[in-house]
Scaffold this motif. Structure first.
Motif, PDB file in Angstrom:
ATOM      1  N   ALA D 192      43.286  41.263  46.992  1.00  8.54           N
ATOM      2  CA  ALA D 192      43.092  40.573  45.715  1.00  8.54           C
ATOM      3  C   ALA D 192      42.241  39.317  45.868  1.00  8.54           C
ATOM      4  N   VAL D 193      42.453  38.583  46.984  1.00  5.62           N
ATOM      5  CA  VAL D 193      41.679  37.362  47.198  1.00  5.62           C
ATOM      6  C   VAL D 193      40.205  37.692  47.381  1.00  5.62           C
ATOM      7  N   LEU D 194      39.968  38.746  48.176  1.00  9.35           N
ATOM      8  CA  LEU D 194      38.586  39.154  48.404  1.00  9.35           C
ATOM      9  C   LEU D 194      37.930  39.589  47.092  1.00  9.35           C
ATOM     10  N   MET D 195      38.733  40.199  46.200  1.00  9.96           N
ATOM     11  CA  MET D 195      38.182  40.637  44.922  1.00  9.96           C
ATOM     12  C   MET D 195      37.730  39.440  44.078  1.00  9.96           C
ATOM     13  N   LEU D 196      38.585  38.391  44.067  1.00  6.35           N
ATOM     14  CA  LEU D 196      38.204  37.172  43.342  1.00  6.35           C
ATOM     15  C   LEU D 196      36.888  36.632  43.895  1.00  6.35           C
ATOM     16  N   LEU D 197      36.827  36.646  45.234  1.00  7.11           N
ATOM     17  CA  LEU D 197      35.635  36.143  45.915  1.00  7.11           C
ATOM     18  C   LEU D 197      34.390  36.911  45.483  1.00  7.11           C
ATOM     19  N   ALA D 198      34.555  38.242  45.329  1.00  6.48           N
ATOM     20  CA  ALA D 198      33.385  39.082  45.091  1.00  6.48           C
ATOM     21  C   ALA D 198      33.127  39.333  43.609  1.00  6.48           C
TER      22      ALA D 198
END
Lengths: 225, 225, 225, 225
Positions: D192-198
């Motif tokens: 989920a964190v990586l999704m926010l990042l991307a």
């Protein structure tokens, strides 16, 4: 200034819109000012010091103050460079906005590896971390210069082509300062911090002397004088 | 403003380039604002205070609030002085950019010795550390004034020569406030902090009264009025 | 703007010098922005939270977020008021510079008592501390308004006399919000924080509605439109 | 600029007063700059690290640096959006002042949930907290756009009606990024964190490409060029 030129009525395809907007300068100055001021928080102060311990604590902390000075010099040098770059600009576009934001991301990360630098018992890893972050910020600068060189309309009309080319090259080679610091830190970690402190401003000074021997720039504080 | 004077087409040797650029003001204001606001972090608050402990804690912390006030007064005085100095300037050059950066380095270091000042159990070392950093910042100011005096083109045309000379002298003698504080702290450490709190603004007030008895300066907030 | 009026050649006794200088605005905005952003640091986050503890921690911290909101509202209200005050000003003088600095000193001290406010186990002392600091800041505002009323040359020419008088009175009575909060905190400490959260913006809203029912102010972002 | 138009003499009922005032820009830039710089403080550094522990500590901290990057990207995206919104504005009114303040309140709260995000041992609650605060800030943006659409006099004359409408819609749908992140975090918290990042910058990029394929905006840094 009082004409109808900007904001120009441009919504047709392929046209260039111009607007007066210098928020990028104010925002960058804000990030630089805060980053450079947060450095002081990297000096840890115990909350309960007796009055007779303060003297000893101050001598122990002196190396941390040296680290503070080194980090201040590095970030200060980045500010002076940023000042010189945008001083040559007439305008910025969307890509510069983004590249500058990434650059500021690395600059504002610098207090973290700076906090890891310890003068007395210096580790190679901390110097590598600091140099990597500072090097990444330098790479962003090189990217900004390259973009400026390819888009002459962003530059002031009196900036000669070769000056931008040489500045791009100089910025690129300033990566060498960080590479040398990493190499030195492998053998003499303590000296590496002092090198960062000394080499980066020295490099800038040499560059500045080389190009500005004969001329002098005055920055007028107000328009009307 | 709409002429082709600035940026003047100057790349010949020995010529003076002029550009409109007041980033030095915005950046300095940023550093001052952050330093003065970070002072509040020098007041330590335990994270788990019961409601009946808050009262006692507040009385214990009162001396720290006095230290906060003293540091605020010192940094605020530096800001007012900085404001007055650059108010007389028409332009800045590269050397002022660098000197001002070093000055800001000492100003933003001030919260560190300020954190060491403890009112109840005051140590001489902490007062010496605070006065040394504040004194170094003052020395940078003296340097800035000297540079301004030697380069009349940086000053507004209506500033009389003798005023700059006298301001340089006054700044130099304001070092005395810090020297007196150090001397007093050798014998009465508690009183030394109060002296810093009182002496520095008093000194400025006396100076200001002496020179501005008869005139009054209005700072217009906008150009067009 | 292009005339020789400012800086006016004034060094004779009793004459009024005018200079264009809006650093007081930038510096104040800096202090407000930092103070309002430092509030988030009053929410303590333990450094080693396991993933299954985060949920419980968030519920525990919710009251602290309410305190953050209350402090944000108070400081935000001070900023809006400051914005409205200096919006009526044409110029500032030395005394306003100093009074504004003292005002900012109290504003930037606010995160300290704000850190003492605990919603669940509220102590009267913490509310008194917060209200005292906020009240002192309000008193500085009253002082600023009084000074402006006595020096009409500092105000824009289209501001009616009675508006300044009524604003001075309103600012003075807004001290009542803090006095009521203190009184309430003696009996119901928990409710006092909510009152600060609700009363201060409500008071401003009532005042604003009362005076600006029929007119509307547009703040132009740039000069030339 | 040199006319008597602003400040217009308007105190009659129902009239619109105009003043030149861009403090909202400077204040917002200040809050953004500080929030984005405070993120670095979410990376915890132990105060006493031996030189041989630094290497291991750096590898352990790498996930925290990823979180720093993700938060930086989110706040940076908010800044770029804010920049684009106010770039279309000719003026602001009192309601925008207040709505923008609430927006900044959520933005400056972001470092708190960002501090809770832990890459290795990610909890769903932390992602929900982060997404809720970022979503609330986005809702404020939608409110600002709606207000701008209803008050055409606040916008520059060359902004087409449909562009504002589409921007309002796009901002509204960008809430979906946070909703998707929350949904993903229920099953795969780490991703989920990586999704926010991307996702957030990707969404902006797609939007920007869609509307600005053919035109290019230059932001002039100074008025007179």
């Amino acid at each position: 200034m009082n004409d109808e030129r900007h904001p120009s009525a441009a919504s047709a395809a392929g046209e260039v819109q111009t607007r007066v907007n210098n928020r990028i300068i104010g925002f960058s100055d804000g990030v630089f000012a805060i980053t450079i001021t947060l450095l002081v928080l990297t000096i840890d102060v115990p909350s309960n010091l007796a009055s007779d311990e303060v003297n000893g604590f101050l001598w122990e902390t002196l190396p941390q103050v040296v680290i503070y000075a080194a980090s201040f010099v590095v970030i200060g040098t980045f500010w002076v460079r940023h000042h010189r770059m945008f001083d040559m600009c007439r305008a910025v576009d969307g890509r510069i906005l983004i590249l500058n934001l990434v650059f500021l991301g690395f600059v504002s990360l610098l207090p973290f590896p700076s906090d890891l630098l310890i003068f007395d018992d210096q580790s190679t890893s901390a110097v590598i971390a600091f140099s990597t972050v500072a090097g990444a910020a330098t790479l962003c600068e090189v990217g900004l210069w390259r973009h400026l060189r390819r888009h002459r309309e962003l530059l002031l009309p009196d900036i000669p082509e070769e000056r931008i080319a040489s500045l791009t090259t100089w910025r690129f080679w300033s990566l060498g300062v960080f590479i040398i610091s990493i190499l030195v830190s492998l053998f003499f970690p303590r000296i590496a911090v002092l090198m960062l402190l000394a080499l980066l401003p020295l490099y800038e000074l040499v560059h500045h002397r080389h190009y500005h021997r004969h001329d002098r720039t005055l920055y007028l504080l107000r328009d009307d004088q």
